[in-house]
Design a protein around this motif. Structure first.
Motif, PDB file in Angstrom:
ATOM      1  N   PHE A  95       8.589  19.040  75.534  1.00 50.14           N
ATOM      2  CA  PHE A  95       6.832  18.277  75.865  1.00 50.14           C
ATOM      3  C   PHE A  95       6.857  18.550  77.055  1.00 50.14           C
ATOM      4  O   PHE A  95       5.388  18.053  77.695  1.00 50.14           O
ATOM      5  N   ALA A  96       7.277  18.077  77.833  1.00 43.85           N
ATOM      6  CA  ALA A  96       6.903  18.444  79.234  1.00 43.85           C
ATOM      7  C   ALA A  96       6.009  18.998  79.991  1.00 43.85           C
ATOM      8  O   ALA A  96       5.224  19.459  80.572  1.00 43.85           O
ATOM      9  N   LEU A  97       6.527  20.285  79.212  1.00 39.37           N
ATOM     10  CA  LEU A  97       6.340  21.509  79.831  1.00 39.37           C
ATOM     11  C   LEU A  97       4.999  22.512  78.868  1.00 39.37           C
ATOM     12  O   LEU A  97       4.008  22.572  79.959  1.00 39.37           O
ATOM     13  N   ILE A  98       4.788  21.265  78.135  1.00 41.40           N
ATOM     14  CA  ILE A  98       3.431  21.795  77.029  1.00 41.40           C
ATOM     15  C   ILE A  98       2.324  20.648  77.777  1.00 41.40           C
ATOM     16  O   ILE A  98       1.287  21.219  78.315  1.00 41.40           O
ATOM     17  N   ILE A  99       2.959  19.495  78.266  1.00 38.98           N
ATOM     18  CA  ILE A  99       1.549  19.100  78.549  1.00 38.98           C
ATOM     19  C   ILE A  99       1.476  19.011  80.345  1.00 38.98           C
ATOM     20  O   ILE A  99       0.407  18.860  80.954  1.00 38.98           O
ATOM     21  N   GLN A 100       2.281  19.717  80.579  1.00 43.40           N
ATOM     22  CA  GLN A 100       2.199  20.091  82.970  1.00 43.40           C
ATOM     23  C   GLN A 100       1.319  21.177  82.278  1.00 43.40           C
ATOM     24  O   GLN A 100       0.351  21.477  83.143  1.00 43.40           O
ATOM     25  N   SER A 101       1.843  22.611  81.364  1.00 44.35           N
ATOM     26  CA  SER A 101       1.122  23.224  81.144  1.00 44.35           C
ATOM     27  C   SER A 101      -0.551  22.966  81.185  1.00 44.35           C
ATOM     28  O   SER A 101      -2.047  23.672  82.009  1.00 44.35           O
ATOM     29  N   LEU A 236      14.792   7.095  78.387  1.00 44.20           N
ATOM     30  CA  LEU A 236      15.014   9.016  79.013  1.00 44.20           C
ATOM     31  C   LEU A 236      13.776   9.702  79.373  1.00 44.20           C
ATOM     32  O   LEU A 236      13.135  10.113  79.747  1.00 44.20           O
ATOM     33  N   LEU A 237      13.674   9.226  77.943  1.00 44.75           N
ATOM     34  CA  LEU A 237      11.866   9.958  77.786  1.00 44.75           C
ATOM     35  C   LEU A 237      10.464   9.356  79.245  1.00 44.75           C
ATOM     36  O   LEU A 237       9.577   9.633  79.529  1.00 44.75           O
ATOM     37  N   GLY A 238      10.672   8.482  79.462  1.00 44.78           N
ATOM     38  CA  GLY A 238      10.201   7.504  80.483  1.00 44.78           C
ATOM     39  C   GLY A 238      10.111   7.980  82.147  1.00 44.78           C
ATOM     40  O   GLY A 238       9.096   8.256  82.697  1.00 44.78           O
ATOM     41  N   ALA A 239      11.311   8.230  81.716  1.00 45.51           N
ATOM     42  CA  ALA A 239      11.730   9.082  83.091  1.00 45.51           C
ATOM     43  C   ALA A 239      12.300  10.875  83.211  1.00 45.51           C
ATOM     44  O   ALA A 239      11.467  10.965  84.364  1.00 45.51           O
ATOM     45  N   LEU A 240      11.560  11.114  82.298  1.00 43.09           N
ATOM     46  CA  LEU A 240      10.877  12.528  81.792  1.00 43.09           C
ATOM     47  C   LEU A 240       9.360  12.933  82.074  1.00 43.09           C
ATOM     48  O   LEU A 240       9.270  14.207  82.882  1.00 43.09           O
ATOM     49  N   VAL A 241       8.917  12.440  81.205  1.00 43.60           N
ATOM     50  CA  VAL A 241       7.487  12.659  80.939  1.00 43.60           C
ATOM     51  C   VAL A 241       6.894  10.955  81.670  1.00 43.60           C
ATOM     52  O   VAL A 241       6.566  10.315  80.711  1.00 43.60           O
ATOM     53  N   SER A 403      11.350   2.871  84.320  1.00 40.78           N
ATOM     54  CA  SER A 403      11.276   4.055  83.656  1.00 40.78           C
ATOM     55  C   SER A 403      10.607   3.753  81.946  1.00 40.78           C
ATOM     56  O   SER A 403       9.599   4.407  81.406  1.00 40.78           O
ATOM     57  N   MET A 404      10.480   2.652  81.961  1.00 41.00           N
ATOM     58  CA  MET A 404      10.245   1.905  80.286  1.00 41.00           C
ATOM     59  C   MET A 404       8.959   1.704  80.710  1.00 41.00           C
ATOM     60  O   MET A 404       8.006   2.213  80.002  1.00 41.00           O
TER      61      MET A 404
END
Length: 541
Positions: A95-101, A236-241, A403-404
C-alpha cells in the motif's frame, strides 16, 4: 501562424511552471526531425542515465520506513506474536508503494505538492484543520525519533533517558548543519549506518534460522489472535504508512527537472515508481528481518530468564540482546549507533515534510533550524514527561501510541491524495487507471475501517471495565463520542466532497508535445523548471 508559448496561470500559492503550446497551425502539427530540441537529446540518453537523474526522493522517503517507530513496533510484534503479523507489513508496504507513487505522480504532473493542492481545493476552515492535523502527524512522527535517539545515547554513554530526550532537541540541528559539506555525503553517511543495522539483523536471522514455513505463513495468511494483536497491527500500519510522507514525496519530486512532453512526464512517473519500489523492497526485507529475529529469539526454548523478561516488555532500550549471537559484546554499541542514525535520518526527513506542509498550506516558510527547533520542542514535551515518570518502559509505550496516532491521522492526507490523483481536473490524462483507483480505495478504506472499529471497540471496552465512578464515565463518554462522530463525519466529507478547482491545463497540440520537437519553427522548452520558490529548502541536486 507561429506558435505562441505561454505559462500556465499560477493560481493559488505559487503554482506550476508548466509550459503549454497554443495556437499551433494545423499544417505544422508534425514534429520536425531536423530541429530536435533538448528533449530529443534527453530521449537519446541510455535508460540507466535517465533513471539515475530521478534517483533520490524515493530513498529519502524510504528512510521513514526504517525509523525508531518501525523498529519498536516490529520488535514488539515479533516478541508478542512471533510471525503472525508479517502480513500486516507486506500489505502495509505494498500500500505504501502505491500511495507513494501516487504522491510522486501528483507532484510531477501538476507541478504542485499535496499541501498546495489542498489549500487550493478546500474551504478555509477545512484547509486549516488539515494543516493542524498534518502538523500533528509530523510531531507524532518525531516522538519516536526523539525517544530512539535518547535510547541510543543511553546505551552508548549511559545518559538517563530523560536527559537524552533533552539532548535530542539540538542533535538534529547538528546534522542539518553538516549539510553545508554536501547533502549527498550526509545522506550517504546516514544510509550506511542504517544499513549497518540491516546487516546486523540479516546476520542474526541467518544465525537463528527462523522456519521458512512460519515466516511465509505469517506473511500470506492474515491472522489476528492473542491479546493486543489488533492494537499491534494498527501500530504497525501507523509506523509504516505515515501521512507526512505523502506531503514529503509529492514535494521532493519537484526538485527534479522533468521534460515537458507527455512522454517525458510518463517516463518520470515510471522512474519514480521503480526507484520507490526498490527502496521500499529493501525496507520491507529489513522490517521482516527485525520481526523474524525478535519472534525467533523470544520464542526459543533455551531463552534465559533475564531475556524472557525483556521479551515480555521489549523496548528499543533493551533490544540489543537480540544481536548478541552475531556481534557478541559489541552488539549494544553497534545497535546504538544504528539506532542513532535511524532516529536522526528520520528526523531530517520529518523537518523537510514540516517545511513543505507549512509552505503549502500557509504560504509561509521558515529556516530549517527554526522549523526543527519548534517541532522538537513540541515533541520533547510528552517524551520528557513520560520518560521521567515511566522510565524507558513508558517511553517505549509512547512510541506505540505515537504510531497509532499516525494511523488515525492517515485518512486526512490519504483521501485528498486518492481523490486528486484520480481526478481529470487535477491530473488530466495522467490520472489513475481504474485498476489503481479500485485497489487504492479498497486498501485505503480498509485501513480507515479498521481504525474506526478499533477506536470504537477499545473505547467502549475501556469504559465498561473502567474503575472510575459512573459520573466520570458519563462525562468522558459525552466528550469522546462526539469526537468519534466528528472523526467519522470528517472522513465521509473528504471522501464524497466533489472537487471544484481545476489545476490541469490541456494543451492545444498534445500530439506535438508527445515528442517534444520544434513546432512551426518555434522551440518548445524541453524541461519543466523545478520549483525555484522551494530552493531555500536544501535538497539533493
Amino acid at each position: 501562424m507561429a506558435s505562441l508559448m505561454q505559462q500556465q496561470p499560477k493560481g493559488v500559492n505559487g503554482g506550476s511552471n508548466r509550459i503549454v503550446a497554443v495556437n499551433v497551425s494545423p499544417s505544422n502539427n508534425l514534429p520536425t526531425p531536423s530541429h530536435h530540441d533538448a528533449s530529443s537529446n534527453h530521449d537519446q540518453k541510455p535508460g540507466w542515465k535517465k533513471f539515475m537523474a530521478y534517483v533520490g526522493p524515493g530513498f529519502l522517503v524510504s528512510l521513514a520506513y526504517l525509523d525508531p517507530g518501525n523498529m519498536e513496533t516490529d520488535l514488539q510484534a515479533g516478541a508478542d506474536h512471533k510471525y503472525e503479523l508479517l502480513w500486516v507489513i507486506l500489505i502495509g508496504l505494498i500500500f505504501a508503494l502505491i500511495i507513494q507513487s501516487l504522491a510522486a505522480n501528483l507532484g510531477v504532473t501538476t507541478g504542485k505538492h499535496l499541501s498546495e493542492l489542498c489549500k487550493a481545493e478546500y474551504p478555509l476552515l477545512v484547509k486549516y484543520c488539515l494543516w493542524l492535523l498534518a502538523e500533528l502527524a509530523v510531531i507524532a512522527a518525531d516522538i519516536p525519533e526523539v525517544i530512539g535517539t535518547a535510547f541510543a545515547l543511553n546505551i552508548l554513554f549511559h545518559i538517563p533517558v530523560w536527559a537524552g530526550v533533552l539532548i535530542t532537541g539540538c542533535s538534529t540541528l547538528l546534522f542539518l548543519g553538516l549539510q553545508r559539506f554536501g547533502v549527498r555525503k550526509l545522506e550517504l553517511l546516514i544510509s550506511v549506518l542504517v544499513f549497518v543495522m540491516a546487516g546486523c539483523f540479516f546476520g542474526e536471522m541467518s544465525y537463528v534460522k527462523p522456519p521458512a514455513s512460519g515466516v511465509l505463513k505469517g506473511m500470506f495468511v492474515p491472522k489476528l489472535s492473542g491479546q493486543g494483536a489488533t492494537g499491534d497491527a494498527i501500530a504497525l500500519l501507523g509506523a509504516l504508512v505515515m501521512p507526512h510522507n505523502l506531503f514529503l514525496h509529492s514535494a521532493l519530486v519537484l526538485s527534479r527537472k522533468v521534460p515537458s512532453s507527455v512522454r517525458g512526464i510518463n517516463d518520470a512517473c515510471r522512474y519514480f515508481l521503480i526507484e520507490s519500489g526498490f527502496a521500499l523492497f529493501v525496507a520491507f526485507l529489513i522490517n521482516v528481518a527485525m520481526v523474524s529475529v525478535s519472534g525467533t529469539v523470544c520464542a526459543a526454548d533455551n531463552l534465559s530468564a533475564a531475556n524472557a523478561n525483556q521479551c515480555s516488555d521489549l523496548t528499543l532500550n533493551s533490544a540489543s540482546f537480540l544481536l548478541k549471537n552475531v556481534l557478541g559484546r559489541s552488539s549494544s554499541t553497534i545497535y546504538a549507533i544504528a539506532l542513532l542514525a535511524s532516529g536522526q535520518s528520520s528526523a531530517i526527513t520529518g523537518t523537510y515534510a514540516g517545511q513543505y506542509i507549512m509552505q503549502g498550506f500557509l504560504d509561509m516558510r521558515m529556516k530549517t533550524w527554526i522549523r526543527n527547533f519548534i517541532t522538537r520542542c513540541i515533541a520533547i514535551t510528552p517524551s520528557l514527561i513520560v520518560s521521567i515518570i515511566g522510565g524507558s518502559q513508558g517511553a517505549g509505550r509512547l512510541i506505540i501510541i505515537a504510531s497509532m496516532i499516525l494511523s488515525f491521522e492517515l485518512p486526512f492526507a490519504l483521501i485528498p491524495l486518492l481523490k486528486f490523483s484520480s481526478s481529470s481536473t487535477k491530473m488530466g490524462p495522467h490520472k489513475n487507471s481504474i485498476i489503481i483507483i479500485v485497489i487504492s480505495w479498497i486498501l485505503g478504506l480498509g485501513i480507515i475501517g479498521i481504525n474506526v472499529y478499533y477506536l470504537s471497540t477499545s473505547f467502549v471496552g475501556w469504559l465498561i471495565h473502567s474503575s472510575l465512578p459512573k459520573v466520570a464515565n458519563v462525562l468522558i463518554g459525552i466528550i469522546v463520542f462526539p469526537l468519534m462522530a466528528l472523526y467519522v463525519g470528517a472522513v465521509i466529507y473528504l471522501t464524497f466532497r466533489k472537487d471544484t478547482v481545476k489545476t490541469y491545463v490541456e494543451t492545444k497540440n498534445e500530439a506535438a508535445m508527445e515528442k517534444g520537437f520544434v513546432v512551426d519553427g518555434q522551440l518548445e522548452l524541453s524541461e519543466v523548471p523545478y520549483r525555484e520558490d522551494l530552493a531555500d529548502i536544501p535538497l539533493p541536486p
